[in-house]
Design an enzyme around this catalytic site. Structure first.
Site, short mmCIF file in Angstrom:
data_model
loop_
_atom_site.label_atom_id
_atom_site.label_comp_id
_atom_site.label_asym_id
_atom_site.label_seq_id
_atom_site.Cartn_x
_atom_site.Cartn_y
_atom_site.Cartn_z
N ASP A 49 13.42 30.87 40.66
CA ASP A 49 14.05 31.20 41.88
C ASP A 49 13.36 31.80 42.97
O ASP A 49 13.83 32.12 44.04
CB ASP A 49 15.48 32.00 41.38
CG ASP A 49 15.25 33.28 40.55
OD1 ASP A 49 13.83 33.34 40.39
OD2 ASP A 49 16.03 33.95 40.57
N SER A 50 12.06 32.25 42.51
CA SER A 50 11.14 32.68 43.58
C SER A 50 11.05 31.59 44.74
O SER A 50 10.51 31.87 45.82
CB SER A 50 9.61 32.95 43.13
OG SER A 50 9.37 31.56 42.29
N ASP A 88 14.80 27.88 36.30
CA ASP A 88 15.52 29.35 36.51
C ASP A 88 17.05 29.11 36.80
O ASP A 88 17.33 28.53 37.62
CB ASP A 88 14.90 30.25 37.60
CG ASP A 88 14.25 31.21 37.25
OD1 ASP A 88 14.12 31.50 36.01
OD2 ASP A 88 13.09 31.65 37.97
N LYS A 118 15.51 29.30 32.34
CA LYS A 118 15.28 30.79 32.04
C LYS A 118 16.23 31.69 32.78
O LYS A 118 16.93 31.30 33.42
CB LYS A 118 14.00 30.96 32.83
CG LYS A 118 13.47 32.36 32.77
CD LYS A 118 11.91 32.65 33.24
CE LYS A 118 11.66 32.63 34.54
NZ LYS A 118 12.21 33.90 35.44
N GLU A 120 17.20 36.01 33.19
CA GLU A 120 16.62 37.43 33.40
C GLU A 120 17.53 37.91 32.47
O GLU A 120 18.71 38.18 32.62
CB GLU A 120 16.66 37.77 34.89
CG GLU A 120 15.68 37.09 35.57
CD GLU A 120 15.42 37.49 37.04
OE1 GLU A 120 15.97 38.42 37.25
OE2 GLU A 120 14.93 37.00 37.82
N GLU A 186 7.35 40.77 32.67
CA GLU A 186 6.93 40.91 34.16
C GLU A 186 6.61 42.53 34.57
O GLU A 186 7.37 43.29 34.19
CB GLU A 186 7.71 40.52 35.41
CG GLU A 186 7.40 40.58 36.51
CD GLU A 186 8.11 39.63 37.64
OE1 GLU A 186 8.93 38.59 37.16
OE2 GLU A 186 7.94 39.91 39.16
O1 KIV Z 1 10.92 32.83 39.97
C1 KIV Z 1 9.68 32.71 39.52
O2 KIV Z 1 8.89 32.42 40.24
C2 KIV Z 1 9.54 33.64 38.05
C3 KIV Z 1 8.34 34.02 37.52
C4 KIV Z 1 8.11 34.49 36.31
C5 KIV Z 1 7.02 33.75 38.33
O3 KIV Z 1 10.49 34.02 37.70
#
Ligand code: KIV
Length: 281
Positions: A49-50, A88, A118, A120, A186
């Site tokens: 999500d970056s 993400d 993924k 968080e 992280e």
């Molecule tokens: O969103 C992202 O790019 C990440 C990373 C672990 C680089 O979560």
């Protein structure tokens, strides 16, 4: 044939089986061309999500939507053959309940063709991870500095110093016990990353967490020198493509202003198209 010796797609169990073995190589990807570039070299391609900050100019990852992740996920899928694709789950798409998380993760998987998602969070999200993994959704965890909690953290500080370490260790262990196949660590100190890697049963993927982890991930635009808004200490620049691109753009602008581009080799003559269907010179 891939540079790493295989030509079939990696699966979440393949990644889980790499605990303590050859380090896992992971990069983000948001587009087909970048996915094609990294596929032969990486074990995991993360549609992070970056993307919101890197490609869409958002101030944090909080404004990223499920639709954005699905659009970029579809693009990345078209560029991969070997690497495991993980997408993400964006802020607000999974925290409410395990059912909400399943509904949205199933959408992400069916619409993009990714093999895993993924999430968080640690202990607070473990029940959701268990719910997802029991229903065929492989999950990669993400603990330590979790960027979607930027407002709660008051920025992006290093995590896991002092007493905080026990909480983050519990987070990593709960994520593993809930069934995640790997966990991103992280921005935590090296000694703590080493301890966490030793104590959790699944591979740890470090970003700002030292070489003690079972693998490494970076944002691809950071390591290529394409994204300059943030320059975290943990990013090594392997290229300066942003500078090279700007120099090329400046040269183009000069050549247009001086009528040196297009030159004769870029211009079409009066002759008809040739019979083979190629472009007339
Ligand atoms: O969103 C992202 O790019 C990440 C990373 C672990 C680089 O979560």
């Amino acid at each position: 044939m891939s540079a790493t010796g295989g030509n079939t797609a990696l699966t979440p169990p393949d990644i889980a089986a790499r605990k303590g073995l050859q380090p896992l190589v992971c990069l983000t990807a948001y587009t087909t061309p970048i996915a094609e570039l990294i596929d032969d070299h990486c074990d995991v391609a993360l549609v992070g999500d970056s993307v919101g900050m890197v490609l869409h100019g958002l101030p944090s990852t909080l404004g990223v939507t499920l639709e954005m992740m699905i659009l970029h996920g579809k693009a990345v899928r078209r560029g991969l053959e070997r690497a495991l694709m993980v997408v993400d789950m964006p802020f607000g798409s999974y925290e409410e309940s395990p059912e909400q998380a399943f509904r949205n993760a199933a959408r992400v998987m069916t619409e993009t063709g990714c093999a895993a998602v993924k999430l968080e969070g640690g202990e607070s999200i473990a029940q959701t991870i268990q719910f997802l993994t029991a229903r065929g959704v492989p999950v990669m965890g993400h603990v330590g500095l979790t960027p979607q909690a930027v407002n709660a953290f008051g920025g992006y500080p290093v995590q896991g110093r002092g007493e905080d370490a026990e909480r983050i260790l519990r987070d990593a262990v709960s994520v593993a016990e809930a069934g995640a196949f790997a966990v991103v660590l992280e921005k935590i100190p090296e000694a703590f990353a080493r301890r966490t890697t030793k104590e959790v049963s699944i591979p740890t993927i470090g970003i700002g967490a030292s070489a003690a982890c079972d693998g490494q991930i970076l944002v691809v635009d950071d390591m290529l020198g394409l994204f300059g808004t943030f320059r975290p200490k943990f990013v090594k620049r392997y290229a300066e493509l942003g500078k090279a691109a700007e120099a090329a753009i400046a040269t183009f602008a000069n050549e247009v202003r001086e009528r040196r581009f297009p030159a004769s080799e870029h211009v079409f003559g009066d002759e008809p198209r040739n019979v083979s269907g190629g472009e007339a010179a």
